[in-house]
Design a protein around this motif. Structure first.
Motif, PDB file in Angstrom:
ATOM      1  N   ASP A 131     -10.804  -0.144  -5.103  1.00  0.00           N
ATOM      2  CA  ASP A 131     -11.596  -0.748  -4.029  1.00  0.00           C
ATOM      3  C   ASP A 131     -12.580  -1.780  -4.575  1.00  0.00           C
ATOM      4  O   ASP A 131     -12.735  -2.874  -4.007  1.00  0.00           O
ATOM      5  CB  ASP A 131     -12.366   0.335  -3.268  1.00  0.00           C
ATOM      6  CG  ASP A 131     -11.457   1.230  -2.443  1.00  0.00           C
ATOM      7  OD1 ASP A 131     -10.293   0.869  -2.230  1.00  0.00           O
ATOM      8  OD2 ASP A 131     -11.928   2.307  -2.016  1.00  0.00           O
ATOM      9  N   PRO A 169       0.801  -1.239   0.000  1.00  0.00           N
ATOM     10  CA  PRO A 169       0.000   0.000   0.000  1.00  0.00           C
ATOM     11  C   PRO A 169       0.825   1.276   0.000  1.00  0.00           C
ATOM     12  O   PRO A 169       0.386   2.292  -0.527  1.00  0.00           O
ATOM     13  CB  PRO A 169      -0.835  -0.127   1.274  1.00  0.00           C
ATOM     14  CG  PRO A 169      -0.113  -1.123   2.129  1.00  0.00           C
ATOM     15  CD  PRO A 169       0.537  -2.075   1.182  1.00  0.00           C
ATOM     16  N   GLY A 213     -12.621   3.911   0.319  1.00  0.00           N
ATOM     17  CA  GLY A 213     -12.193   5.291   0.472  1.00  0.00           C
ATOM     18  C   GLY A 213     -13.359   6.264   0.473  1.00  0.00           C
ATOM     19  O   GLY A 213     -14.495   5.921   0.133  1.00  0.00           O
ATOM     20  N   VAL A 229      -9.177   5.470  -6.891  1.00  0.00           N
ATOM     21  CA  VAL A 229      -9.439   4.798  -5.612  1.00  0.00           C
ATOM     22  C   VAL A 229     -10.686   3.930  -5.689  1.00  0.00           C
ATOM     23  O   VAL A 229     -10.694   2.775  -5.239  1.00  0.00           O
ATOM     24  CB  VAL A 229      -9.575   5.835  -4.479  1.00  0.00           C
ATOM     25  CG1 VAL A 229     -10.055   5.164  -3.191  1.00  0.00           C
ATOM     26  CG2 VAL A 229      -8.245   6.532  -4.239  1.00  0.00           C
ATOM     27  N   LEU A 274      -1.105   2.866  -3.026  1.00  0.00           N
ATOM     28  CA  LEU A 274      -2.232   3.746  -2.712  1.00  0.00           C
ATOM     29  C   LEU A 274      -2.005   5.206  -3.108  1.00  0.00           C
ATOM     30  O   LEU A 274      -2.920   5.843  -3.646  1.00  0.00           O
ATOM     31  CB  LEU A 274      -2.581   3.633  -1.225  1.00  0.00           C
ATOM     32  CG  LEU A 274      -3.058   2.244  -0.788  1.00  0.00           C
ATOM     33  CD1 LEU A 274      -3.469   2.257   0.682  1.00  0.00           C
ATOM     34  CD2 LEU A 274      -4.204   1.745  -1.654  1.00  0.00           C
TER      35      LEU A 274
END
Length: 391
Positions: free
Chosen positions: A201, A184, A234, A197, A188
């Protein structure tokens, strides 16, 4: 006249600075008018007239050069003072690409104003190299999402009294063709900068739900209890109310009952999204449960525990790591667990690395946990196979 360090008033005729002066601040006009000028053989030449809402004096701060023009107050003016340190701090916080753009634009503006055609010296090797690296990795992450390089990994969540797995947390890992498996800390930020994002996800939850759904069918046939999967979402998902129907479709395809999916969110998500409460209510109505992730590390979460439908508290591993060494940290951890118990909200402690930590958590009444003591994140198929063999 000075009202404060951040807000100043200047009388008409006051010269704030002249061309050639060292730069220490920029100014934002709130009221009045300021003339930007240069002096020459023919006298004073006005370059521009600036009024409320406009900023001046910023260029010399960004490129660390003397003032290229002067600034004089035409009528009483009120300004907000932006100090050099503030501007440099904001530039440092920007992405390398944005730093490169700002510096290049200012350099080229100066070159154009001076009537020159010199462009190359705007480059700052370190900033340019970082900007190129960020552009490349954002391009790579877009391709990775399309090309199957990003995969769901699963880490077991266990009962602390006997260590038996009861579920997983779904995590993302990037199988980069050049850099290997990236976690991550690399993935990320690149995903966030690329605005992907939500796509990440949903990719992770889809893959994880499919694997756990298949595992649960095997467990049921073997007369064993099915497990759950927890997935992180998120803040972008909660800007509207699309998440619940999207997840319902994913769960139907995966043949995973809604009660086997836990939605992990942070306190920041609750703060930044006015529709978060309604979105969470929709998810709960469909049978999914809600976990408040990284509890205790963000804003005060007590109001959220009463305001939002929270089913689980994920206690951050930093409290677990410090509890055996620091009495205050142990007291905070104990208080969080007691609060959860009082509110009938189960707690899951993260970051458990050794038996001493697990023992302390059991003594404090914590029922569930995860961490390297019980298993590292593994590719979803490997994690499911290992769990089936274990319980």
């Amino acid at each position: 006249m000075t009202d404060s360090l951040a807000h100043r008033r200047f009388a008409a005729g006051h010269v704030l600075f002249e061309a050639g002066d060292a730069a220490d601040a920029a100014y934002i006009v709130e009221k009045g008018w300021v003339e930007i000028f240069v002096r020459g053989a023919g006298g004073v030449q006005r370059l521009s007239l600036l009024g409320p809402g406009e900023i001046f004096g910023e260029m010399a701060l960004v490129d660390d050069s003397p003032r290229s023009a002067g600034a004089r107050v035409l009528e009483d003016v009120e300004c907000v003072v932006v100090e050099r340190a503030q501007i440099l701090r904001e530039i440092d916080r920007a992405t390398p690409l944005m730093q490169l753009l700002v510096r290049t634009l200012i350099f080229r503006l100066r070159a154009a104003t001076a009537g020159t055609h010199v462009w190359a010296s705007a480059a700052i090797p370190d900033v340019t190299a970082q900007a190129v690296a960020h552009i490349k990795i954002e391009h790579d992450v877009r391709q990775a999402l399309k090309g199957g390089e990003i995969a769901a990994y699963l880490q077991p969540i266990v009962r602390l009294d006997d260590g038996v797995p009861i579920g997983f947390e779904a995590l993302a890992r990037w199988h980069h063709p050049r850099l290997g498996v990236l976690g991550p800390e690399a993935l990320l930020p690149a995903v966030a900068r690329a605005g992907l994002v939500e796509a990440l996800d949903l990719l992770v939850v889809r893959e994880a739900a499919t694997m756990v759904g298949a595992l649960n069918r095997r467990l049921t046939l073997a007369g064993r209890r099915p497990v759950f999967v927890a997935a992180n979402f998120g803040a972008a998902h909660f800007n509207d109310l699309r998440l619940a129907p999207l997840l319902a479709e994913i769960l139907e395809e995966a043949q995973l009952p809604a009660e086997r999916l836990k939605i992990e969110i942070t306190e920041t998500t609750l703060i930044s999204n006015p529709k978060a409460g309604e979105a969470l209510a929709q998810l709960r109505a469909r049978g999914m449960s809600i976990s408040l992730d990284d509890f205790g590390t963000g804003y005060s979460g007590l109001s959220y525990l009463s305001k939002f439908p929270i089913d689980y508290l994920k206690i951050d591993g930093s409290f677990v790591a410090a509890a055996r060494e620091e009495r205050k940290s142990a007291d905070i951890l104990r208080a969080m667990l007691a609060l959860g118990a009082q509110l009938e909200i189960d707690a899951i402690a993260e970051g458990i690395e050794d038996e001493a930590q697990a023992s302390l958590l059991r003594e404090m009444g914590c029922l569930y946990g995860q961490g390297y003591l019980y298993g590292r994140p593994l590719p979803a198929n490997e994690a499911c196979a290992a769990l089936f063999d274990r319980i």
